[in-house]
Design a protein around this motif. Structure first.
Motif, mmCIF file in Angstrom:
data_model
loop_
_atom_site.group_PDB
_atom_site.id
_atom_site.type_symbol
_atom_site.label_atom_id
_atom_site.label_comp_id
_atom_site.label_asym_id
_atom_site.label_seq_id
_atom_site.Cartn_x
_atom_site.Cartn_y
_atom_site.Cartn_z
ATOM 1 N N PRO A 286 -6.038 -2.375 24.895
ATOM 2 C CA PRO A 286 -5.838 -3.508 26.119
ATOM 3 C C PRO A 286 -6.664 -4.871 25.747
ATOM 4 C CG PRO A 286 -7.182 -1.719 26.701
ATOM 5 C CD PRO A 286 -7.115 -1.396 25.484
ATOM 6 N N PRO A 287 -5.942 -5.808 26.118
ATOM 7 C CA PRO A 287 -6.686 -7.236 25.864
ATOM 8 C C PRO A 287 -7.932 -7.296 26.654
ATOM 9 C CG PRO A 287 -4.701 -7.427 27.047
ATOM 10 C CD PRO A 287 -4.991 -5.723 26.760
ATOM 11 N N SER A 288 -8.936 -7.734 25.918
ATOM 12 C CA SER A 288 -10.145 -8.146 26.511
ATOM 13 C C SER A 288 -10.781 -9.775 26.133
ATOM 14 C CB SER A 288 -11.147 -7.163 25.931
ATOM 15 O OG SER A 288 -11.300 -7.261 24.582
ATOM 16 N N PHE A 289 -11.768 -9.885 26.675
ATOM 17 C CA PHE A 289 -12.346 -11.355 26.488
ATOM 18 C C PHE A 289 -13.889 -11.163 26.871
ATOM 19 C CE2 PHE A 289 -10.623 -11.103 30.688
ATOM 20 C CZ PHE A 289 -11.947 -11.821 31.502
ATOM 21 N N ARG A 290 -14.306 -12.190 26.251
ATOM 22 C CA ARG A 290 -15.623 -12.260 26.803
ATOM 23 C C ARG A 290 -16.091 -13.330 27.710
ATOM 24 N NH1 ARG A 290 -19.242 -9.998 23.465
ATOM 25 N NH2 ARG A 290 -18.617 -9.309 21.469
ATOM 26 N N MET A 291 -16.927 -13.085 28.758
ATOM 27 C CA MET A 291 -17.206 -13.913 30.118
ATOM 28 C C MET A 291 -18.689 -13.795 30.314
ATOM 29 S SD MET A 291 -16.301 -12.913 33.878
ATOM 30 C CE MET A 291 -14.808 -13.047 33.977
ATOM 31 N N GLY A 292 -18.968 -15.020 30.867
ATOM 32 C CA GLY A 292 -20.324 -15.467 31.093
ATOM 33 C C GLY A 292 -21.200 -15.947 29.918
ATOM 34 N N PRO A 293 -22.606 -16.478 30.494
ATOM 35 C CA PRO A 293 -23.456 -16.842 29.194
ATOM 36 C C PRO A 293 -23.841 -15.807 28.232
ATOM 37 C CG PRO A 293 -24.327 -16.657 31.359
ATOM 38 C CD PRO A 293 -23.066 -16.393 31.596
ATOM 39 N N ARG A 294 -23.877 -14.615 28.513
ATOM 40 C CA ARG A 294 -24.179 -13.366 27.408
ATOM 41 C C ARG A 294 -22.986 -12.970 26.655
ATOM 42 N NH1 ARG A 294 -28.235 -9.473 30.353
ATOM 43 N NH2 ARG A 294 -26.405 -8.158 30.213
ATOM 44 N N THR B 78 -16.033 -4.308 33.445
ATOM 45 C CA THR B 78 -16.929 -4.409 32.219
ATOM 46 C C THR B 78 -16.271 -3.048 31.115
ATOM 47 O OG1 THR B 78 -18.351 -2.432 33.203
ATOM 48 C CG2 THR B 78 -19.135 -4.700 33.330
ATOM 49 N N VAL B 79 -16.809 -2.912 30.058
ATOM 50 C CA VAL B 79 -16.358 -1.907 28.974
ATOM 51 C C VAL B 79 -16.573 -0.574 29.731
ATOM 52 C CG1 VAL B 79 -16.767 -0.968 26.888
ATOM 53 C CG2 VAL B 79 -16.789 -3.279 27.208
ATOM 54 N N LYS B 80 -17.384 -0.413 30.205
ATOM 55 C CA LYS B 80 -17.838 1.129 30.846
ATOM 56 C C LYS B 80 -16.935 1.331 32.058
ATOM 57 C CE LYS B 80 -21.275 3.609 33.534
ATOM 58 N NZ LYS B 80 -22.742 3.490 34.008
ATOM 59 N N ASP B 81 -16.603 0.347 33.028
ATOM 60 C CA ASP B 81 -15.769 0.596 34.003
ATOM 61 C C ASP B 81 -14.284 0.636 33.622
ATOM 62 O OD1 ASP B 81 -17.954 0.408 35.760
ATOM 63 O OD2 ASP B 81 -17.849 -1.861 36.165
ATOM 64 N N ALA B 82 -13.783 -0.241 32.616
ATOM 65 C CA ALA B 82 -12.477 0.031 32.024
ATOM 66 C C ALA B 82 -12.354 1.251 31.431
ATOM 67 C CB ALA B 82 -12.321 -1.211 31.108
ATOM 68 N N ALA B 83 -13.310 1.720 30.559
ATOM 69 C CA ALA B 83 -13.183 3.062 29.870
ATOM 70 C C ALA B 83 -12.907 4.263 31.144
ATOM 71 C CB ALA B 83 -14.323 3.430 29.178
ATOM 72 N N GLU B 84 -13.749 3.933 32.038
ATOM 73 C CA GLU B 84 -13.610 4.953 33.335
ATOM 74 C C GLU B 84 -12.163 4.999 33.989
ATOM 75 O OE1 GLU B 84 -15.651 6.018 37.437
ATOM 76 O OE2 GLU B 84 -16.948 5.061 35.933
ATOM 77 N N TYR B 85 -11.889 3.782 34.251
ATOM 78 C CA TYR B 85 -10.325 3.444 34.770
ATOM 79 C C TYR B 85 -9.578 4.086 33.783
ATOM 80 C CZ TYR B 85 -6.644 0.469 36.708
ATOM 81 O OH TYR B 85 -5.527 0.049 37.371
#
Length: 100
Positions: free
Chosen positions: A47-55, A22-29
C-alpha cells in the motif's frame, strides 16, 4: 488537589488520529506484521505510504489502505470472476485445423 478530568477529544483531532496510521497500526489494520510493511515499502510494493512530520515517520492513509485491499481483491482470480480461467469459454480449436 483533585485530578482534573481530561478534555474530550474534539472531532477534528479524532479524525486526524484515525485518518493516518503508523506502520504498527497499519500492520494491525491489515492483519500483517510491521516487518512485512517495511519490506514492501523498501521494495516499492504494498500500500502507498509517505513520511510525515519532523522525524519523518512512515504513515499510511486509511482510505489508501482500503483502496489497496480492493485492488488486491480485484487482481485475484478467486475474488474476481472475470479473471477466473474456468469461467472463460474454451477456444474452438477445430476451426484452425479445417481451414487448411
Amino acid at each position: 488537589m483533585p485530578a482534573r478530568p481530561l478534555p474530550a477529544p474534539s472531532a477534528s483531532s479524532t479524525a486526524v488520529r484515525t485518518a493516518f496510521l503508523t506502520v504498527k497500526d497499519a500492520a494491525e489494520y491489515l492483519g500483517l506484521s510491521p516487518h512485512t510493511l517495511y519490506v514492501w515499502r523498501h521494495r516499492r510494493q504494498g500500500p502507498p505510504s509517505f513520511r510525515m512530520g519532523p522525524r519523518g515517520r512512515v504513515m499510511y492513509r486509511v482510505e489508501a489502505l482500503d483502496a489497496w485491499v480492493r485492488e488486491q481483491e480485484q487482481a485475484d482470480s478467486r475474488s474476481n470472476p472475470a479473471l477466473n480461467p474456468l469461467s472463460v469459454r474454451p477456444h474452438d480449436r477445430s476451426a484452425r485445423f479445417t481451414a487448411a
